[in-house]
Write an enzyme that holds these catalytic residues in place. Structure first.
Site, PDB file in Angstrom:
ATOM      1  N   LYS A  11      -8.164 -18.816  26.219  1.00  0.00           N
ATOM      2  CA  LYS A  11      -7.541 -19.506  25.086  1.00  0.00           C
ATOM      3  C   LYS A  11      -8.267 -20.830  24.934  1.00  0.00           C
ATOM      4  CE  LYS A  11      -5.045 -22.250  23.499  1.00  0.00           C
ATOM      5  NZ  LYS A  11      -5.534 -23.321  22.586  1.00  0.00           N
ATOM      6  N   GLU A  19      -7.780 -28.477  36.364  1.00  0.00           N
ATOM      7  CA  GLU A  19      -8.866 -29.459  36.227  1.00  0.00           C
ATOM      8  C   GLU A  19      -8.392 -30.434  35.159  1.00  0.00           C
ATOM      9  OE1 GLU A  19     -11.490 -29.512  38.052  1.00  0.00           O
ATOM     10  OE2 GLU A  19     -12.056 -27.462  38.589  1.00  0.00           O
ATOM     11  N   CYS A  40     -14.070 -35.686  31.046  1.00  0.00           N
ATOM     12  CA  CYS A  40     -13.066 -35.911  32.103  1.00  0.00           C
ATOM     13  C   CYS A  40     -13.635 -36.786  33.209  1.00  0.00           C
ATOM     14  CB  CYS A  40     -12.575 -34.585  32.655  1.00  0.00           C
ATOM     15  SG  CYS A  40     -13.911 -33.528  33.169  1.00  0.00           S
ATOM     16  N   GLU A  88      -6.230 -42.843  31.104  1.00  0.00           N
ATOM     17  CA  GLU A  88      -7.436 -42.226  30.558  1.00  0.00           C
ATOM     18  C   GLU A  88      -7.415 -42.402  29.035  1.00  0.00           C
ATOM     19  OE1 GLU A  88      -7.588 -37.894  30.557  1.00  0.00           O
ATOM     20  OE2 GLU A  88      -9.627 -38.045  31.319  1.00  0.00           O
TER      21      GLU A  88
HETATM   22  P1  NAD Z   1      -4.763 -30.687  26.223  1.00  0.00           P
HETATM   23  O1  NAD Z   1      -4.122 -30.640  27.544  1.00  0.00           O
HETATM   24  O2  NAD Z   1      -3.999 -31.145  25.060  1.00  0.00           O
HETATM   25  O3  NAD Z   1      -5.348 -29.245  25.807  1.00  0.00           O
HETATM   26  C1  NAD Z   1      -6.150 -28.469  26.662  1.00  0.00           C
HETATM   27  C2  NAD Z   1      -5.919 -27.013  26.341  1.00  0.00           C
HETATM   28  O4  NAD Z   1      -4.567 -26.702  26.630  1.00  0.00           O
HETATM   29  C3  NAD Z   1      -6.137 -26.629  24.876  1.00  0.00           C
HETATM   30  O5  NAD Z   1      -6.665 -25.320  24.804  1.00  0.00           O
HETATM   31  C4  NAD Z   1      -4.723 -26.632  24.317  1.00  0.00           C
HETATM   32  O6  NAD Z   1      -4.568 -25.777  23.205  1.00  0.00           O
HETATM   33  C5  NAD Z   1      -3.952 -26.095  25.505  1.00  0.00           C
HETATM   34  N1  NAD Z   1      -2.525 -26.443  25.518  1.00  0.00           N
HETATM   35  C6  NAD Z   1      -1.911 -27.502  24.936  1.00  0.00           C
HETATM   36  N2  NAD Z   1      -0.571 -27.450  25.162  1.00  0.00           N
HETATM   37  C7  NAD Z   1      -0.354 -26.351  25.921  1.00  0.00           C
HETATM   38  C8  NAD Z   1       0.807 -25.768  26.500  1.00  0.00           C
HETATM   39  N3  NAD Z   1       2.020 -26.290  26.335  1.00  0.00           N
HETATM   40  N4  NAD Z   1       0.657 -24.641  27.232  1.00  0.00           N
HETATM   41  C9  NAD Z   1      -0.557 -24.093  27.430  1.00  0.00           C
HETATM   42  N5  NAD Z   1      -1.695 -24.586  26.889  1.00  0.00           N
HETATM   43  C10 NAD Z   1      -1.594 -25.713  26.148  1.00  0.00           C
HETATM   44  O7  NAD Z   1      -6.029 -31.563  26.467  1.00  0.00           O
HETATM   45  P2  NAD Z   1      -7.125 -31.940  25.422  1.00  0.00           P
HETATM   46  O8  NAD Z   1      -6.676 -33.095  24.616  1.00  0.00           O
HETATM   47  O9  NAD Z   1      -7.545 -30.719  24.702  1.00  0.00           O
HETATM   48  O10 NAD Z   1      -8.324 -32.363  26.413  1.00  0.00           O
HETATM   49  C11 NAD Z   1      -8.435 -33.620  26.899  1.00  0.00           C
HETATM   50  C12 NAD Z   1      -7.981 -33.690  28.335  1.00  0.00           C
HETATM   51  O11 NAD Z   1      -8.640 -32.704  29.132  1.00  0.00           O
HETATM   52  C13 NAD Z   1      -8.340 -35.000  28.962  1.00  0.00           C
HETATM   53  O12 NAD Z   1      -7.242 -35.480  29.704  1.00  0.00           O
HETATM   54  C14 NAD Z   1      -9.497 -34.660  29.899  1.00  0.00           C
HETATM   55  O13 NAD Z   1      -9.680 -35.499  30.955  1.00  0.00           O
HETATM   56  C15 NAD Z   1      -9.142 -33.290  30.311  1.00  0.00           C
HETATM   57  N6  NAD Z   1     -10.341 -32.567  30.773  1.00  0.00           N
HETATM   58  C16 NAD Z   1     -10.489 -32.347  32.111  1.00  0.00           C
HETATM   59  C17 NAD Z   1     -11.615 -31.712  32.605  1.00  0.00           C
HETATM   60  C18 NAD Z   1     -11.765 -31.434  34.077  1.00  0.00           C
HETATM   61  O14 NAD Z   1     -12.559 -30.608  34.443  1.00  0.00           O
HETATM   62  N7  NAD Z   1     -11.061 -32.105  34.952  1.00  0.00           N
HETATM   63  C19 NAD Z   1     -12.617 -31.295  31.719  1.00  0.00           C
HETATM   64  C20 NAD Z   1     -12.441 -31.548  30.357  1.00  0.00           C
HETATM   65  C21 NAD Z   1     -11.283 -32.182  29.895  1.00  0.00           C
END
Ligand code: NAD
Length: 483
Positions: free
Chosen positions: A177, A252, A286, A385
């Site tokens: 997803k 992650e 991240c 962050e």
């Molecule tokens: P997000 O958590 O909003 O979304 C990430 C994914 O989760 C998307 O596909 C989104 O559609 C899905 N999602 C959202 N709500 C959900 C729910 N209730 N249930 C299941 N899935 C759901 O994050 P974002 O804004 O897309 O990404 C930014 C964040 O991701 C930042 O905090 C960043 O640090 C983190 N990130 C971490 C890494 C790592 O490897 N540690 C890598 C990239 C990004």
């Protein structure tokens, strides 16, 4: 005449298909804010269809493929990714807004992930354990079964690669997803996987909103493991949903990674890395080096050099290939503005700011890079962050204070240490609470081979490197009593 926006469909059991309800979501170009396509707005029934396709692949054709043949299939996919690298890079760059050079680097990393895990597929094995007389005991590593992969928008290709390549290499069937804000490249790679010969259902991509499709995937009882990359808050929700059916989860999450600069540092080497670690992907990384801790004796001179470099940075459209592109969405831009407005309210010093080029379209989501000075540890901008091109700088007195400041947030993903003192390098490597510590470098160029993941609010479990193969398998102990 305006062209019809291109439709990007789900990919389930090697076939493109619309969402059950026929609903779609717009795809927006962050460089100008214009809609240029649509994706499927999937819900629980679409996720269920994909999970069932994955299950029959795992119980059927895909489950019977030998490790050596999985290796060949993944190597073929790596070759196809390579052959289509420029197309993937262009798609990634337009969809996320990242400069095309970064898009090309991401496409190259994707093919490297598949190459690496293709090579590893037939090299994962168990052990024999000496036990009582009359017994032979051994362990085997087995695929979980159906693995769910929830991916963010900042590096769709890379994050897809690091989790899906390892999951497929170990024989799992995947349901992916991707994020609603950027997922076109991932759909394209799934089609390439079918071309490479992956059997029906081994790899499925279902797009949609997090609260709908993402949540449905995390709570689906037919999913045996969830790999989630995204924010700390969503990670908690995903873990709670998966816990309802005792499903293991790799998280992650985010970071607030420090770079610590001691007085004996090689500043020539450090300065460009300090800047790049926060402007890469417009700070939406991240592992961004989003805090710089500077020892008192060199604080003013380092700040001056950083300020000069920041002032010269330029943001512009992805195709202009400047230092940074736009942020991914209006929502993300607003989030960064909220932090900057807090910085004004708490009277932080803006040491320098880059610029947005005049040719940047007015509808794009641009934020010039910002350098903030003497940000106190208790300030929200030090602790949280931001996920944008904002670097907070803070002075420290000695090694003990540097360690205390480095460890003073809830995150623990990555840290950088700049010092020529060998003993101190080891002390800091031990003392810093993080999943990766880099000494006199930062990020080691992405290193597909290097295990990656966090502690605390940065998550748990490891992806990348050989370590990921353990996460995507479970260990079975077999004890044979033969007398
Ligand atoms: P997000 O958590 O909003 O979304 C990430 C994914 O989760 C998307 O596909 C989104 O559609 C899905 N999602 C959202 N709500 C959900 C729910 N209730 N249930 C299941 N899935 C759901 O994050 P974002 O804004 O897309 O990404 C930014 C964040 O991701 C930042 O905090 C960043 O640090 C983190 N990130 C971490 C890494 C790592 O490897 N540690 C890598 C990239 C990004």
């Amino acid at each position: 005449m305006p062209s019809t926006p291109e439709q990007h469909l789900n990919f389930i059991a090697n076939r493109s298909c619309a969402a059950d309800g026929g609903e779609t979501l717009p795809v927006i170009d962050p460089s100008d804010g214009e809609v240029f396509g649509s994706i499927a707005r999937s819900r629980a029934s679409d996720i269920d269809r994909a999970v069932r396709a994955a299950r029959s692949a795992f119980d059927g054709d895909w489950g019977r493929v030998s490790a050596a043949d999985r290796s060949r299939l993944l190597m073929r996919l790596a070759g196809l990714i390579d052959a289509n690298r420029e197309e993937l890079a262009q798609l990634e760059s337009r969809d996320t807004g990242k400069p095309i050079t970064q898009g090309r680097a991401d496409a190259a990393a994707l093919s490297r992930y598949f190459e690496y895990y293709a090579g590893a597929a037939d090299k994962l094995h168990g052990q024999t354990i000496p036990y009582q007389a009359g017994y032979t005991v051994f362990t085997v590593r087995q695929a979980h079964g159906v693995t769910g992969h929830i991916i963010p928008w900042n590096y769709p290709l890379q994050i897809f690669g690091r989790s899906v390549a390892a999951a497929l290499a170990t024989g799992n069937a995947c349901v992916v997803k991707p994020a609603e804000d950027a997922c076109l490249s991932v759909i394209r790679v799934a089609r390439l996987a079918a071309e490479a010969g992956l059997p029906e259902g081994a790899l499925n991509v279902v797009t949609g909103l997090g609260a709908e499709a993402g949540q449905a995937l995390a709570e689906h009882p037919g999913v045996d493991h969830v790999s989630f990359t995204g924010s700390a808050d969503t990670g908690r929700r995903v873990a709670q949903a998966a816990a309802q059916h005792h499903c293991p989860v790799t998280l992650e999450l985010g970071g607030k990674s420090p770079q610590i600069v001691f007085e004996d540092a090689d500043l020539q080497a450090a300065l460009p890395v300090l800047v790049n670690a926060i402007i890469q992907n417009a700070g939406q990384t991240c592992s961004a080096g989003s805090r710089v801790l500077i020892q008192r004796g060199i604080h003013d001179s380092v700040m001056q050099s950083l300020a000069e470099r920041f002032a010269a940075l330029r943001a512009g459209p992805a195709q202009a290939d400047l230092d940074l592109g736009p942020l991914v969405s209006r929502r993300q831009l607003q989030r960064v503005w909220d932090y900057l407005s807090d910085a004004h309210t708490s009277e932080l010093t803006f040491a320098a700011q880059g610029s947005v080029v005049d040719s940047a379209p007015a509808g794009g989501f641009y934020q010039a890079p910002v350098l903030l000075e003497r940000v106190p540890c208790g300030n929200r901008l030090f602790q949280e962050e931001i996920f944008g091109p904002v670097l907070v700088a803070t002075p420290f007195e000695d090694e003990a204070e540097a360690i205390a400041l480095a460890n003073a947030t809830r995150y623990g993903l990555v840290a950088g240490v700049w010092t020529r003192d060998g003993a101190r390098q080891f002390r800091l490597a031990h003392a810093i609470r993080a999943g990766q510590v880099f000494i006199n470098n930062y990020g080691a160029g992405g290193g597909v081979e290097l295990p990656f993941g966090g502690v605390g609010a940065s998550g748990h479990g490891r992806e990348k490197g050989f370590e990921a193969l353990y996460g995507f398998t479970s260990l079975k102990t077999v004890a044979i009593r033969h007398g």
